[in-house]
Design a protein around this motif. Structure first.
Motif, PDB file in Angstrom:
ATOM      1  N   ASN A 115       0.808  -1.226   0.000  1.00  0.00           N
ATOM      2  CA  ASN A 115       0.000   0.000   0.000  1.00  0.00           C
ATOM      3  C   ASN A 115       0.838   1.270   0.000  1.00  0.00           C
ATOM      4  O   ASN A 115       0.285   2.351   0.158  1.00  0.00           O
ATOM      5  N   ASN A 116       2.153   1.149  -0.162  1.00  0.00           N
ATOM      6  CA  ASN A 116       2.974   2.354  -0.060  1.00  0.00           C
ATOM      7  C   ASN A 116       3.937   2.519  -1.251  1.00  0.00           C
ATOM      8  O   ASN A 116       3.634   3.230  -2.216  1.00  0.00           O
ATOM      9  N   GLU A 117       5.093   1.862  -1.178  1.00  0.00           N
ATOM     10  CA  GLU A 117       6.140   2.126  -2.166  1.00  0.00           C
ATOM     11  C   GLU A 117       5.729   1.896  -3.636  1.00  0.00           C
ATOM     12  O   GLU A 117       6.129   2.682  -4.500  1.00  0.00           O
ATOM     13  N   PRO A 118       4.964   0.838  -3.953  1.00  0.00           N
ATOM     14  CA  PRO A 118       4.572   0.674  -5.362  1.00  0.00           C
ATOM     15  C   PRO A 118       3.817   1.892  -5.905  1.00  0.00           C
ATOM     16  O   PRO A 118       3.981   2.261  -7.079  1.00  0.00           O
ATOM     17  N   LEU A 119       3.000   2.519  -5.040  1.00  0.00           N
ATOM     18  CA  LEU A 119       2.255   3.704  -5.476  1.00  0.00           C
ATOM     19  C   LEU A 119       3.214   4.864  -5.730  1.00  0.00           C
ATOM     20  O   LEU A 119       3.062   5.614  -6.698  1.00  0.00           O
ATOM     21  N   GLN A 120       4.214   4.991  -4.841  1.00  0.00           N
ATOM     22  CA  GLN A 120       5.218   6.061  -5.026  1.00  0.00           C
ATOM     23  C   GLN A 120       6.001   5.831  -6.316  1.00  0.00           C
ATOM     24  O   GLN A 120       6.272   6.769  -7.066  1.00  0.00           O
ATOM     25  N   LEU A 121       6.386   4.571  -6.558  1.00  0.00           N
ATOM     26  CA  LEU A 121       7.174   4.254  -7.749  1.00  0.00           C
ATOM     27  C   LEU A 121       6.365   4.523  -9.011  1.00  0.00           C
ATOM     28  O   LEU A 121       6.865   5.125  -9.977  1.00  0.00           O
ATOM     29  N   ASN A 122       5.113   4.096  -9.006  1.00  0.00           N
ATOM     30  CA  ASN A 122       4.268   4.340 -10.180  1.00  0.00           C
ATOM     31  C   ASN A 122       4.084   5.835 -10.415  1.00  0.00           C
ATOM     32  O   ASN A 122       4.147   6.314 -11.549  1.00  0.00           O
ATOM     33  N   ALA A 123       3.868   6.577  -9.303  1.00  0.00           N
ATOM     34  CA  ALA A 123       3.649   8.026  -9.424  1.00  0.00           C
ATOM     35  C   ALA A 123       4.899   8.743  -9.934  1.00  0.00           C
ATOM     36  O   ALA A 123       4.801   9.796 -10.563  1.00  0.00           O
ATOM     37  N   SER A 124       6.073   8.181  -9.632  1.00  0.00           N
ATOM     38  CA  SER A 124       7.311   8.848 -10.068  1.00  0.00           C
ATOM     39  C   SER A 124       7.758   8.382 -11.452  1.00  0.00           C
ATOM     40  O   SER A 124       8.881   8.650 -11.874  1.00  0.00           O
ATOM     41  N   GLY A 125       6.867   7.672 -12.155  1.00  0.00           N
ATOM     42  CA  GLY A 125       7.176   7.279 -13.527  1.00  0.00           C
ATOM     43  C   GLY A 125       8.038   6.031 -13.640  1.00  0.00           C
ATOM     44  O   GLY A 125       8.659   5.802 -14.678  1.00  0.00           O
ATOM     45  N   SER A 126       8.096   5.234 -12.566  1.00  0.00           N
ATOM     46  CA  SER A 126       8.842   3.969 -12.610  1.00  0.00           C
ATOM     47  C   SER A 126       7.893   2.826 -12.259  1.00  0.00           C
ATOM     48  O   SER A 126       7.895   2.329 -11.128  1.00  0.00           O
ATOM     49  N   PRO A 127       7.056   2.428 -13.220  1.00  0.00           N
ATOM     50  CA  PRO A 127       6.054   1.403 -12.922  1.00  0.00           C
ATOM     51  C   PRO A 127       6.701   0.071 -12.537  1.00  0.00           C
ATOM     52  O   PRO A 127       7.759  -0.279 -13.055  1.00  0.00           O
ATOM     53  N   VAL A 128       6.039  -0.631 -11.611  1.00  0.00           N
ATOM     54  CA  VAL A 128       6.625  -1.879 -11.101  1.00  0.00           C
ATOM     55  C   VAL A 128       5.624  -3.041 -11.124  1.00  0.00           C
ATOM     56  O   VAL A 128       4.413  -2.837 -11.065  1.00  0.00           O
ATOM     57  N   ASN A 129       6.199  -4.245 -11.244  1.00  0.00           N
ATOM     58  CA  ASN A 129       5.421  -5.464 -10.997  1.00  0.00           C
ATOM     59  C   ASN A 129       5.431  -5.670  -9.486  1.00  0.00           C
ATOM     60  O   ASN A 129       6.466  -5.463  -8.849  1.00  0.00           O
ATOM     61  N   VAL A 130       4.302  -6.096  -8.948  1.00  0.00           N
ATOM     62  CA  VAL A 130       4.225  -6.322  -7.498  1.00  0.00           C
ATOM     63  C   VAL A 130       3.898  -7.798  -7.237  1.00  0.00           C
ATOM     64  O   VAL A 130       2.853  -8.288  -7.668  1.00  0.00           O
ATOM     65  N   ILE A 131       4.824  -8.486  -6.562  1.00  0.00           N
ATOM     66  CA  ILE A 131       4.601  -9.891  -6.202  1.00  0.00           C
ATOM     67  C   ILE A 131       4.156  -9.911  -4.744  1.00  0.00           C
ATOM     68  O   ILE A 131       4.981  -9.752  -3.827  1.00  0.00           O
ATOM     69  N   ARG A 132       2.852 -10.060  -4.523  1.00  0.00           N
ATOM     70  CA  ARG A 132       2.293  -9.961  -3.161  1.00  0.00           C
ATOM     71  C   ARG A 132       2.461 -11.267  -2.405  1.00  0.00           C
ATOM     72  O   ARG A 132       2.114 -12.333  -2.918  1.00  0.00           O
TER      73      ARG A 132
END
Lengths: 250, 320
Positions: free
Chosen positions: B181-198
């Motif tokens: 609920n935190n870093e992936p949103l920051q990464l996406n917002a900063s233009g570095s989209p990520v895959n998230v393995i939950r």
């Protein structure tokens, strides 16, 4: 007999601590008695983990101390000899000391990576200021009459540095190094707290995370011992280097 | 003169203690003021705790410190991650998990889109940054590796502190351990989209919830029920009206209302992502299987020496 007094004092304190912890039945995770800490210490030594983590921290501390002391001595000499340089840099150097090291430690980990380099730099930063100040004071307190004597003997700048300034500044410089030696341990541990998977700071984090308070005490006591040994080594160096001065005074 | 100073010092300490104890219950949150605590801010603001006779104060100290204070009987409650309950009980801290708040474990591994790192199996042989080899992040990563038949030997693990976003963007790490609920949103917002393995997609682990001391359960069960009731009302209100919860949270999170509109939207997204973890048909309920799984992972990691009595570690008895 007087030499034994510190040992007697620590023995009485440990007995008192053991008695209070047992009598009041304080849980182990709040205040472990010395016997529990001793037992945990023995286990950490037996499985080799304490030696491994101690060596990591010690290598960071020694590298940080060397880097901080050498760079601070060089800059300190420059500042002592050049008032222009001192006026230009001193405000910033003094201001930099108000920056909490814990605030910039995460930045250093980002800039220089999670390896040992960032810990060495944090340790060096914390050592830097006391050594710098003592170097300046040491060089500045050389009596001007002695400079006059050296000049009247047509001593070169290198000779004045080697024969007058270094011996005259060494006592104060070593005083700064003593402070730096104990601070360097704090610096390395702060770095390990921020991000590390080895070292005594890491061991404290593990102890806290596992509610293993005796392990936290083991790591803290090892750090204290490390700082005391480093302080003692600098004191020994001081006695050796300044033997001439002691003889003279005696 | 010396004794006068000593008396003043002692008086000061006693005064501090007295003023603290007369102001109600302190609740250790385990983290800084954050939008993910919105349900508590809502419950406090709307008087749900007061209705239960509880005057609540927030304490933003470390999670392990909160657990120790509860274990020592100094505080009645604390917010904790599931693994902390078993680790604490293994060291004989008399604490019990009484209410599940997060239904799934919120840890994940994030890797850049296009890196080919999309499943736990893909983690073999790569360099992963983690805040530290302890706590929920470490347990979550080890559980993820365990689910894929991997061990720590199969990856290169770097302890990087809480610098996951910077480390991934700068390319220092191939993947990082994050809170979903935190870093992936920051990464996406900063233009570095990520895959998230939950972690939660591969193994069900006991997650964040309310911890209580064994003494308070025995001495004041009504207060425990009241605390849980008020908290669940705050969670329900936040799920039903996130925007109202966000507005209330501005009073409790310093600087939230000063953020730029874009950063406020990021915080709204953090809340929306967190809410997904709170939705359930059985609010507060602890699933015994999630505790079994947690114990298995901790035993495999060597953080627990032997299996424990899990029935004593959590209870659903105080739920409404």
């Amino acid at each position: 007999m007087t030499a034994l007094l510190p040992l007697v004092a620590i023995g009485v304190a440990l007995l008192f601590w053991e008695g209070v912890a047992r009598w009041s039945e304080i849980p182990l995770f709040i205040l472990p008695p010395p016997s529990a800490i001793g037992e945990r210490l023995a286990r950490s030594i037996a499985d080799g983990s304490l030696q491994r983590h101690t060596l990591v921290t010690l290598s960071e501390v020694l590298a940080g101390l060397a880097l901080g002391a050498v760079s601070a001595s060089l800059l300190g000499y420059g500042l002592a000899k050049s008032s222009t340089l001192e006026h230009a840099l001193s405000p910033y150097i003094v201001a930099s000391q108000s920056i909490p090291i814990v605030a910039i430690a995460p930045l250093l980990v980002i800039w220089f990576g999670p390896g040992r380099l960032s810990k060495v730099l944090i340790s060096a930063l914390i050592v830097f200021f006391p050594v710098l100040i003592n170097t300046i004071v040491g060089v500045r307190t050389v009596p001007t009459e002695l400079y006059d004597v050296m000049r009247s003997l047509r001593a070169t700048k290198a000779q004045i540095f080697r024969k007058l300034e270094v011996p005259a500044a060494t006592p104060v410089l070593l005083g700064g190094l003593k402070i730096g030696a104990t601070l360097s341990v704090i610096g390395a541990v702060v770095g390990e707290f921020v991000g590390s998977d080895q070292g005594l700071g890491f061991l404290i984090n593990v102890g806290n995370g596992l509610y293993d308070t005796p392990l936290v005490f083991v790591a803290v006591i090892t750090l204290v011992a490390m700082a005391l040994v480093l302080y003692g080594l600098v004191a020994m160096l001081e006695r050796k280097v300044l033997a001439w001065r002691i003889v003279e005074v005696g | 003169m010396k004794s006068r100073w000593l008396a003043l010092l002692l008086f000061g300490l006693v005064a501090c203690q007295a003023s603290e104890s007369s102001s109600g219950i302190r609740l250790p949150m385990g983290f800084i003021p954050n939008i993910q605590f919105a349900p508590f801010y809502v419950a406090l603001e709307r008087g749900y705790f007061s209705e239960e006779g509880i005057e609540l104060e927030f304490d933003y100290s470390f999670e392990t410190d909160g657990v120790k204070l509860v274990g020592a009987g100094e505080l009645p409650f604390s917010l904790v991650s599931g693994e902390q309950v078993l680790l604490a009980r293994a060291q004989e801290l008399p604490v019990v998990y009484v209410m599940a708040w997060w239904q799934d474990y919120p840890i994940a591994v994030a890797a850049p889109v296009g890196s080919g790192i999309e499943t736990p199996q893909d983690l073999a042989g790569i360099q992963i940054g983690i805040p530290g080899t302890f706590g929920a992040s470490y347990v979550g990563l080890r559980a993820l590796l365990y689910s894929a038949g991997l061990t720590e030997e199969d990856i290169t693990l770097d302890s990087i502190g809480f610098n996951q976003v910077e480390s991934l963007i700068s390319g220092r790490q191939q993947a990082v351990v994050v809170y979903v609920n935190n870093e992936p949103l920051q990464l996406n917002a900063s233009g570095s989209p990520v895959n998230v393995i939950r972690v939660a997609d591969y193994v069900d682990l006991a997650s964040n919830g309310l911890l209580a001391s064994e003494s308070i359960l025995a001495e004041d069960p009504d207060m425990v029920r009241g605390m849980i009731r008020a908290t669940l009302r705050g969670i329900r209100d936040t799920i039903e009206d996130p925007e109202a919860a966000f507005e209330i949270s501005k009073q409790y999170i310093e600087g939230l209302d000063q953020l730029s509109p874009a950063d406020q939207d990021l915080q709204r997204a953090v809340l929306a992502e967190s809410i997904k973890f709170w939705k359930t048909d059985r609010p507060g309920y602890s699933d015994p299987q999630a505790w079994e799984n947690m114990q298995t992972v901790l035993l495999e990691m060597g953080l627990l020496a032997k299996p424990m009595d899990l029935a004593a570690a959590f209870t659903n008895e105080f739920l409404p």
